[in-house]
Design an enzyme around this catalytic site. Sequence first.
Site, PDB file in Angstrom:
ATOM      1  N   SER A 109      38.426  28.252  40.459  1.00  0.00           N
ATOM      2  CA  SER A 109      39.188  29.176  39.620  1.00  0.00           C
ATOM      3  C   SER A 109      38.496  29.425  38.286  1.00  0.00           C
ATOM      4  O   SER A 109      38.423  30.564  37.803  1.00  0.00           O
ATOM      5  CB  SER A 109      40.598  28.620  39.380  1.00  0.00           C
ATOM      6  OG  SER A 109      41.308  28.517  40.584  1.00  0.00           O
ATOM      7  N   ARG A 146      36.614  33.026  36.804  1.00  0.00           N
ATOM      8  CA  ARG A 146      37.000  33.603  35.514  1.00  0.00           C
ATOM      9  C   ARG A 146      35.862  33.574  34.509  1.00  0.00           C
ATOM     10  O   ARG A 146      35.733  34.490  33.691  1.00  0.00           O
ATOM     11  CB  ARG A 146      38.225  32.858  34.977  1.00  0.00           C
ATOM     12  CG  ARG A 146      39.509  33.164  35.761  1.00  0.00           C
ATOM     13  CD  ARG A 146      40.590  32.122  35.481  1.00  0.00           C
ATOM     14  NE  ARG A 146      41.898  32.475  36.049  1.00  0.00           N
ATOM     15  CZ  ARG A 146      42.243  32.266  37.305  1.00  0.00           C
ATOM     16  NH1 ARG A 146      41.377  31.723  38.154  1.00  0.00           N
ATOM     17  NH2 ARG A 146      43.454  32.601  37.730  1.00  0.00           N
ATOM     18  N   GLY A 168      40.597  35.447  47.418  1.00  0.00           N
ATOM     19  CA  GLY A 168      41.826  36.082  46.958  1.00  0.00           C
ATOM     20  C   GLY A 168      41.887  36.143  45.452  1.00  0.00           C
ATOM     21  O   GLY A 168      42.348  37.130  44.868  1.00  0.00           O
ATOM     22  N   ARG A 221      45.681  39.237  53.742  1.00  0.00           N
ATOM     23  CA  ARG A 221      46.503  38.671  52.669  1.00  0.00           C
ATOM     24  C   ARG A 221      47.244  39.759  51.888  1.00  0.00           C
ATOM     25  O   ARG A 221      46.729  40.870  51.699  1.00  0.00           O
ATOM     26  CB  ARG A 221      45.640  37.815  51.738  1.00  0.00           C
ATOM     27  CG  ARG A 221      45.066  36.625  52.478  1.00  0.00           C
ATOM     28  CD  ARG A 221      44.258  35.732  51.585  1.00  0.00           C
ATOM     29  NE  ARG A 221      45.095  35.027  50.610  1.00  0.00           N
ATOM     30  CZ  ARG A 221      44.600  34.190  49.708  1.00  0.00           C
ATOM     31  NH1 ARG A 221      43.306  33.965  49.654  1.00  0.00           N
ATOM     32  NH2 ARG A 221      45.419  33.587  48.852  1.00  0.00           N
ATOM     33  N   SER A 264      52.683  32.871  40.659  1.00  0.00           N
ATOM     34  CA  SER A 264      51.306  33.078  41.091  1.00  0.00           C
ATOM     35  C   SER A 264      50.423  33.315  39.884  1.00  0.00           C
ATOM     36  O   SER A 264      50.595  34.296  39.152  1.00  0.00           O
ATOM     37  CB  SER A 264      51.212  34.278  42.045  1.00  0.00           C
ATOM     38  OG  SER A 264      49.860  34.652  42.235  1.00  0.00           O
ATOM     39  N   GLN A 311      47.404  34.183  40.062  1.00  0.00           N
ATOM     40  CA  GLN A 311      46.596  35.369  40.338  1.00  0.00           C
ATOM     41  C   GLN A 311      47.315  36.636  39.893  1.00  0.00           C
ATOM     42  O   GLN A 311      46.703  37.523  39.283  1.00  0.00           O
ATOM     43  CB  GLN A 311      46.261  35.437  41.822  1.00  0.00           C
ATOM     44  CG  GLN A 311      45.371  34.297  42.295  1.00  0.00           C
ATOM     45  CD  GLN A 311      45.163  34.308  43.794  1.00  0.00           C
ATOM     46  OE1 GLN A 311      45.735  35.122  44.516  1.00  0.00           O
ATOM     47  NE2 GLN A 311      44.339  33.398  44.282  1.00  0.00           N
ATOM     48  N   ASP A 349      47.606  24.597  46.394  1.00  0.00           N
ATOM     49  CA  ASP A 349      46.398  24.536  47.219  1.00  0.00           C
ATOM     50  C   ASP A 349      46.157  23.160  47.821  1.00  0.00           C
ATOM     51  O   ASP A 349      45.263  22.993  48.650  1.00  0.00           O
ATOM     52  CB  ASP A 349      45.174  24.946  46.400  1.00  0.00           C
ATOM     53  CG  ASP A 349      45.091  26.450  46.187  1.00  0.00           C
ATOM     54  OD1 ASP A 349      45.590  27.202  47.047  1.00  0.00           O
ATOM     55  OD2 ASP A 349      44.533  26.876  45.162  1.00  0.00           O
TER      56      ASP A 349
END
Length: 437
Positions: A26, A30, A98, A126, A171, A173, A319
């Site tokens: 992650s 970023r 994703g 997804r 989420s 995301q 996760d």
Amino acid sequence: MTATPYWIAHKGQPLQGTLTIPGDKSVSHRSVMFAALADGVSHIDGFLEGEDTRATAAIFAQMGVRIDTPSPSQRVVHGVGVDGLKAPTAPLDCGNAGTGMRLLAGLLAAQSFDSVMVGDESLSRRPMRRVTGPLALMGAKIDTESDGTPPLHVHGGQTLKGIDFASPVASAQVKSAVLLAGLYADGETTVSEPHPTRDYSERMLRAFGVDIDFSPGKARLRGGQRLRATDIVVPADFSSAAFFLVAASIIPGSELRLRAVGLNPRRTGLLAALRLMGADISEENHAEQGGEAVADLVVRYAPLHGAEIPEALVPDMIDEFPALFVAAAAAQGNTVVRGAAELRVKESDRLAAMATGLRTLGVQVDETDDGATIHGGSTLGSGTIESHGDHRIAMAFAIAGQLSSGEVRVNDIANVATSFPDFDGLSTGAGFGLRSA
């Protein structure tokens, strides 16, 4: 035609040693995104050399950002500023990521040019409306397939406006996509969540000089800000460390030290869950890297017992559930999981995949719409497991194979490289019984 790779997992040795887990996926995604949008040159150390994160870097290279690789796990990103991206001449391939696709949806919705994002077979199934919906409220125009799945066709040249968005799903995301679009929007953008999620984007935007207010479950920023280049050290990925935390907890005689693992408080629900089940995991050498708390995690074998997992932990371990299910199978008694419907829309339907796989090995699992009860304590048998191309399902059953009375074949393991390159080498070096075929 090339045969699909698979693993044969079987009982190995007690796990021993000190391991360096690859960089956080992650944070790696970023760091490249924000460095590309910054004014100036940023250095990234500890970048995850996985297929997902490389795909994100390649996408920004397609849009005119120079990214150098002086050595493995290092990137030097020559930022072009928030207004410096160039129109790509071909679809942007997100691979299995994703995170990459959803965050990019927010960023690309604000550009002056059109773009198309595609993904692999798994990503193409997804759901994307959870992102395209709030972005449409801001003025974005993004087309999906009729069922809301990729490819995403992003229409550039739209004027975005800030919104106060109460997300119906917990989420990170979705939150990050709206905040990225908010950087380009007129006015202020606020995102609130039903449960707090990881705050990697908020912490890193602040590190890049963005004036952003955030607290658990809420974030706010104003549009029109610029990012300034900074150097980022990526911590070891907790989600990857999770497989070794569980494996050493359930394999008798094990003791592992996992170095400098990221301990973002919105990411480490598994630690609390395992400790609730009786795990022996201690933290040493606390420090900070790239705005993120890190520590060495020392885990020793301990008999686990079943537990009811508090729903408040679910968003902080979304996760890690495949690994937790294996811990639950090894524990004495029942483990109950509720409030985890989000698992059905990950790389696979993880609830169904884990329940089916554990039943194949002789574990009783009662599945519900948003969770399961795992009846632990039985000896695991042998069998063939379908991972459905989901890297976390595959690694979870590599652990299960260590407790099997025979051999566990885990099919469709190619996507492990998206998040954990050299899982095979690191795990067998620590004592796993695992071979590729």
